[in-house]
Design an enzyme around this catalytic site. Sequence first.
Site, PDB file in Angstrom:
ATOM      1  N   ASP A 279       0.873  -1.167   0.000  1.00 34.92           N
ATOM      2  CA  ASP A 279       0.000   0.000   0.000  1.00 34.92           C
ATOM      3  C   ASP A 279       0.918   1.228   0.000  1.00 34.92           C
ATOM      4  O   ASP A 279       2.146   1.128   0.115  1.00 34.92           O
ATOM      5  CB  ASP A 279      -0.970  -0.014   1.186  1.00 34.92           C
ATOM      6  CG  ASP A 279      -2.187   0.876   0.898  1.00 34.92           C
ATOM      7  OD1 ASP A 279      -2.150   1.656  -0.076  1.00 34.92           O
ATOM      8  OD2 ASP A 279      -3.174   0.808   1.651  1.00 34.92           O
TER       9      ASP A 279
HETATM   10  C1  BGC Z   1      -5.002   3.259   0.092  1.00 36.66           C
HETATM   11  C2  BGC Z   1      -5.149   2.189  -0.968  1.00 36.66           C
HETATM   12  C3  BGC Z   1      -5.044   2.817  -2.324  1.00 36.66           C
HETATM   13  C4  BGC Z   1      -3.710   3.506  -2.424  1.00 36.66           C
HETATM   14  C5  BGC Z   1      -3.435   4.107  -3.785  1.00 36.66           C
HETATM   15  C6  BGC Z   1      -3.780   4.112  -0.121  1.00 36.66           C
HETATM   16  O1  BGC Z   1      -3.766   5.211   0.711  1.00 36.66           O
HETATM   17  O2  BGC Z   1      -4.965   2.645   1.352  1.00 36.66           O
HETATM   18  O3  BGC Z   1      -6.353   1.511  -0.796  1.00 36.66           O
HETATM   19  O4  BGC Z   1      -5.211   1.853  -3.313  1.00 36.66           O
HETATM   20  O5  BGC Z   1      -3.665   4.547  -1.469  1.00 36.66           O
HETATM   21  O6  BGC Z   1      -4.263   5.147  -4.063  1.00 36.66           O
END
Ligand code: BGC
Length: 753
Positions: A279
Amino acid sequence: MANGVLTDKRSSLIDPDIEKKIDDLMAKMTIEEKVGQMNQYTSTWDVTGPMPDEGDTKDRYQKVAEGKVGSMLNILGAQATYEAQKIAVENSRLGIPLIFGYDVIHGYKTMFPIPIADASSWDMEVVKKGCAIAAKEASAAGVHWTFAPMMDIARDARWGRIMEGAGEDPFLGARVAEARVQGFQGYSLCDLDTIAATAKHFSGYGFVIAGLDYNTTELNQNTLFNTVLPPFKAAVEAGVATVMNAFNDYNGIPVTGNEFLQRDILKKDWNFDGFIVSDWNTIGEMPIHQYAKDLKDAAFKAAKAGTDMDMESRGYEYHLGDLVRSGKIEESVVNDAVRRILRVKFLLGLFDDPYKYCSEEREKANINTEEHKVISRDAAKRSIVLLKNETSLLPLSKNIPSLAVIGSLADDKDTPLGSWRGQALENSAVSLLEGIRSAVGSSSDVRFEKGYNLASGKREFTQELKFEGIDDTSGFDAATEAASKSNVVVVALGEECFQSGEGRSQTSINLKGKQLELLKKLHSVNPNIVVVLMNGRPVAEPWLYENIPSILETWHLGSEAGNAIADVLFGDYNPSGKLPVSIPRNLGQVPIYYNHNQTGRPFGYPNDADMVFWSHYTDSDKTPQYYFGHGLSYTSFKYSDLCIESPTMNMSDTINVSVRVKNTGALAGEEVIQFYINDKYSSTIRPVKELKGFQKVHFEVGEEKLITFTIDWQTLAFYGSDQEFKAEPGEFDIMIGGNSQDLLKTELELLDS
Ligand code: BGC
C-alpha cells in the site's frame, strides 16, 4: 448458482508460453532493471496519499526512461498514458511497458453505488456488472489495473473505510469479492474492456483498533483464518491478478513485512501467482512503525516477506540493488517478484501492444454513456434497503397532492457520488430532489426546504471536511411549515460524501449537526415521514428508527442516486436489498456483528432474570437496531416446511436442505433467502450463526417456490487451532430465513465416517 457461489471457472495466471517469454526477457535484465520493475511511482495529478518530496518526483519520467520504474499510479487519460508509455517503450533499454494503476473503486466516471451499498443488493450479477462497466470506462482512459476490490471485513462503523467493503460477513464478503474480480477482469485480462484487479488490503486492515484508520490491530489467528481471509482466498481462486498489503500489523509484524501472511499463506498455501503491491508507502512506514531501522532495513524486510512492488516509498529503488549485490537478499527473491510483475503485464497483452489502452476514440465513446447510466440506476435501486415500513406509507403514489422534500442532502448532487469516486465530475449525480421531481412530473406539488446544514466549503477527497454552520437552525421554520402543509414528508438525512472513506474515522456514528432535532420538529407537525438515509457507515440513531414509520437505507448510490431512490419511493421498483452489516443502537455496542462467538453466559443465563451475571449491558439492549441480512419488501414472504434430506450425513455426503417460500403480498418482488448454520460444539468456539448460502429469487404475486441449498463437509468446516480447514463430527443447527434473526431451524448430525 449453488449457495450463491458463482460457478465460473478460475482463469489460471500461468501460461507456459508466457513463462517462456518471461525467461527470455529476464535473461537480458540487469539487477537495476529488475528492481525497476518492482518500483511504482505516483503522478502528482490525483494524490491518494502523503506526497513524496518534490525532489523525488521531478525526475520521474527520466527514471522511466532509465528503466527504473515498472508502474505508475494516478496517471490517467488515453493521451497522458500514451506519452508516459512511449517513454518506457521507446527510451528504456529493454522497452518494457509500464502498468498503470488507479483506484477504480465503484466506477470511473459513471459512479455506481459505493461498495457497501452494492453488497446490500446481495445480487452478484449486479455487483459483477458494475465492476465490468467501471473496467470498461477505466480501460478506455488508459488504466490497466484497479486497486480494487477492497475485501476487508469490517465490524466497526467508526472506521470510514467500512464504505469500501462488503460488510461484516466472510461468506457474503467472499462471494462479493469473487464477483468483483470477475467483473473487473472478465474472462481474459487480455480483452480490451478488462483491467487487472487487486484484492486488498492483505490483511486485517478492517480490524484497526477502535476503528481508527492506520492504527495497529488486535486480531487472533482464529478470526484471521475464519473471518478475514476467506474473501481473499475466494479472490485468488477467482484469478485475481494482484494483491495489495496494508498499513496495519498482524501479530506485531507490519503486514508489508509479514512473511507468514504473504509467503506462507498467499503464495505457498494458496498458490497465488500474481504479484503483491505494497500500500502507499507502507515500506517507508515500517521504520516509523518501529519495525525497521531505516528505509534500507524496511526494503530488506518487505522484499524478504514477499512484497513484490513498492508503491511510493523508494525503498526498493534506493536499496534493493545493493541488498542483492551485498548478498543480504538472494537474487531469487527479486527474480520471483519480477516474474510475477511481468506475468501480469504479459497477461494484459502489454507486450503485444503497449498502447492498446491509449485510444482517444475509445475514451470518447466509452465513458459516461447513457447505457452506463441505465446500468448504474439499476444497480442503485437494487442496493436500497427498506429498513422499516410500519404503516405502509411506501410506496407513495405519484399523484400525491403534496410532498415536502426536506434536507440539504436531498438537494446535494455531489454526496451520492460517495468517497473514492474515481474521475466522477463534481456535482454530477442526480439528486434526490431531481429524482422525485422527474418521477412525479406535474402531478404532485413538491416543495423543497434545506432545513439543516452539513459540511461547508469545498469538499475534497484529501482534505478534512469543515463543519462550520452545522448548528444553524435558521431553516427549521420553513421546513416545518412545508412539512405541515404536505401530505407526506421525505427527509434526507445522513452523511456527506467525504465523511467516510480513507482517513475518515469518527468517534460518533450519530447524525451530525441538527438533523435529528429537525426531524423531531417535522415529526411533531406531520408524522407521515419517510426518511431516506444517505451514508457511508451505519448510523446509530434510535429515536429515528423507533419513531419514523418508513425508512430507506440508501448509502451513497452513485450517479443515478436520485432516480433510483425515486424508483423505490414510488414503487416502480420493489426494494430487495438486505443489510451486509448490523446497524447498532449506539456506539457503545461497536463492534457489533451477528456472527459473534458464543459466550459461556449468553442471554437467559442464569435463569433468574434479576441477576446480573450474564453477558449484557445494563444501560442498553444488547441486540442491534437492525440485524445483518435485514431488509423489507413492499410484499411479504412466508417461509415454511424447512426440510433436510437426512438428519445425519457422512463426511463424503452431499445433502439438500429445502424450504418453501411464498409471496403472500400484493406485489411481485425479490427475496434474498439466507442459509445459516451453527456448529453446536467444536474444538474451538464457533459463531452463534454463520451464513453459508443465499439466493436472490423473484416471486410473482402468490407464487411459491421450493428453495434448496446443498450441504457438504466444506459447508460445515472451519479453520481450527492447527490452521487446518476441516469439519468435525457433531451436531449442527441448520437455519433458513429472510434475515439473520427470523429463521426456521432444523438439525443435522455429521458422522465420523
Ligand atoms: C489506500 C489504498 C489505495 C492507495 C493508492 C492508499 O492510501 O490505502 O487503498 O489503493 O492509497 O491510491
